[in-house]
Design a protein around this motif. Sequence first.
Motif, PDB file in Angstrom:
ATOM      1  N   VAL A 285     -23.621  14.030  32.838  1.00 54.21           N
ATOM      2  CA  VAL A 285     -22.395  14.769  32.778  1.00 54.21           C
ATOM      3  C   VAL A 285     -22.767  15.237  31.347  1.00 54.21           C
ATOM      4  CG1 VAL A 285     -19.636  14.426  32.441  1.00 54.21           C
ATOM      5  CG2 VAL A 285     -20.460  13.199  34.492  1.00 54.21           C
TER       6      VAL A 285
ATOM      7  N   LYS B 277     -14.824  10.085  29.455  1.00 54.42           N
ATOM      8  CA  LYS B 277     -17.108  10.923  29.378  1.00 54.42           C
ATOM      9  C   LYS B 277     -16.413  12.486  29.154  1.00 54.42           C
ATOM     10  CE  LYS B 277     -21.370  11.922  29.372  1.00 54.42           C
ATOM     11  NZ  LYS B 277     -22.814  11.903  28.617  1.00 54.42           N
TER      12      LYS B 277
ATOM     13  N   LEU C 162     -19.572   9.185  21.697  1.00 51.74           N
ATOM     14  CA  LEU C 162     -20.216   8.343  22.512  1.00 51.74           C
ATOM     15  C   LEU C 162     -21.440   7.819  22.673  1.00 51.74           C
ATOM     16  CD1 LEU C 162     -19.571  11.728  25.571  1.00 51.74           C
ATOM     17  CD2 LEU C 162     -18.825   9.474  25.515  1.00 51.74           C
TER      18      LEU C 162
HETATM   19  N1  GLY Z   1     -25.122  10.479  26.081  1.00 48.58           N
HETATM   20  C1  GLY Z   1     -23.991  10.659  25.356  1.00 48.58           C
HETATM   21  C2  GLY Z   1     -23.811  12.113  25.177  1.00 48.58           C
HETATM   22  O1  GLY Z   1     -23.687  12.666  26.679  1.00 48.58           O
HETATM   23  O2  GLY Z   1     -23.436  12.908  24.779  1.00 48.58           O
END
Ligand code: GLY
Length: 355
Positions: A134, A217, A234
């Motif tokens: 994603v 997310k 994140l």
């Molecule tokens: N895995 C962290 C991001 O997609 O920003």
Amino acid sequence: MNSIQTQDCPIHFNSVGYDHLNAHLADANYSKIVVIVDENTHEHCLPLFLSKVQTTVEIDIIEIEAGEISKTIDVCTGVWEALSDLGLDRKSLVLNLGGGVVTDLGGFVACTFKRGIDYINIPTSLLAMVDASVGGKTGVDLGPLKNQIGVIAVGKMVIIDTEFLATLPQNHVRSGLAEMLKHGLIQDRDYWNTLTNTTELNFEDFDQLIYDSVIIKNNIVESDPNEDGIRKFLNFGHTLGHAIESYFLDSDAKAELLHGEAIAIGMILESYISAKLLGLATDDLEAIKTSILNIFGQVEILEEDYEEIIELLKYDKKNSHGNINFVLLEAIGQPKFDCLVENDLIIESFKYYSA
Ligand code: GLY
């Protein structure tokens, strides 16, 4: 579960996902389709996946070796050559069926082949479902240094079919759980509490928890797709986590850590630093350490390892102007990015972890 509508790359779940995929294949008039797999997803996921895909377009399969070892530019070259030999043109489609290595590498290969062809992620690991697939981060490692080469470019859609989780070994489920815990720590105390109070995570419960994680997310990524600001949240646990992962990957004396296993350590270390610098409550720090160690156990990190791990921080992608920028927590659900940390405090955090 309802699809998550995003600006460019909708996320569909379970059987509805295949309806959207098949409708897209019927509309898009692709010349060829390639599915990128590793040997595990070739054996355990591809038959189920192909049984759900309806198209008259020719489908070829490209297999890469499973694991972080494949996340290299050399493997990309092999896949680019295979795409070329198979006659893919700019109207072709790449389907990435696998965990984070397959989705990161396959996305990068697609975004750069003939200056970019369509791709779709079908994540098969928990980590890829809640994180890697994603938000359009694609790329490969540079030697042991994680994700140094790549581009941010989203695919046409993501299809999350939680049936694939039944094929995963337990340590890979745990690895994905680390990113879900991170989502709770940076955005949602209730979600963190639900995850850490759930003793038996069965796959039925998981569907809703995965959905909630993807929502967290996706909301962040939609607000800041290019990581100019809040997408940096994140990376909580990842500054030290990536350095530890790289150090263990490159060391003959250490067993390789899965990504989530390293991030779990990074989250404890960075929570300790958060308590010292930003006033994260001591009770919360202790609860974070206890909950994470209960799930992941403790990994031996020796005092002689500290310096080399700290040395690796200079390669972190969030660095700017020579500064190493951490994401820290003022409280659970209240992150802050671009925090500077002295090396002495990092060493203290290792000692706290190992105590
Ligand atoms: N895995 C962290 C991001 O997609 O920003």
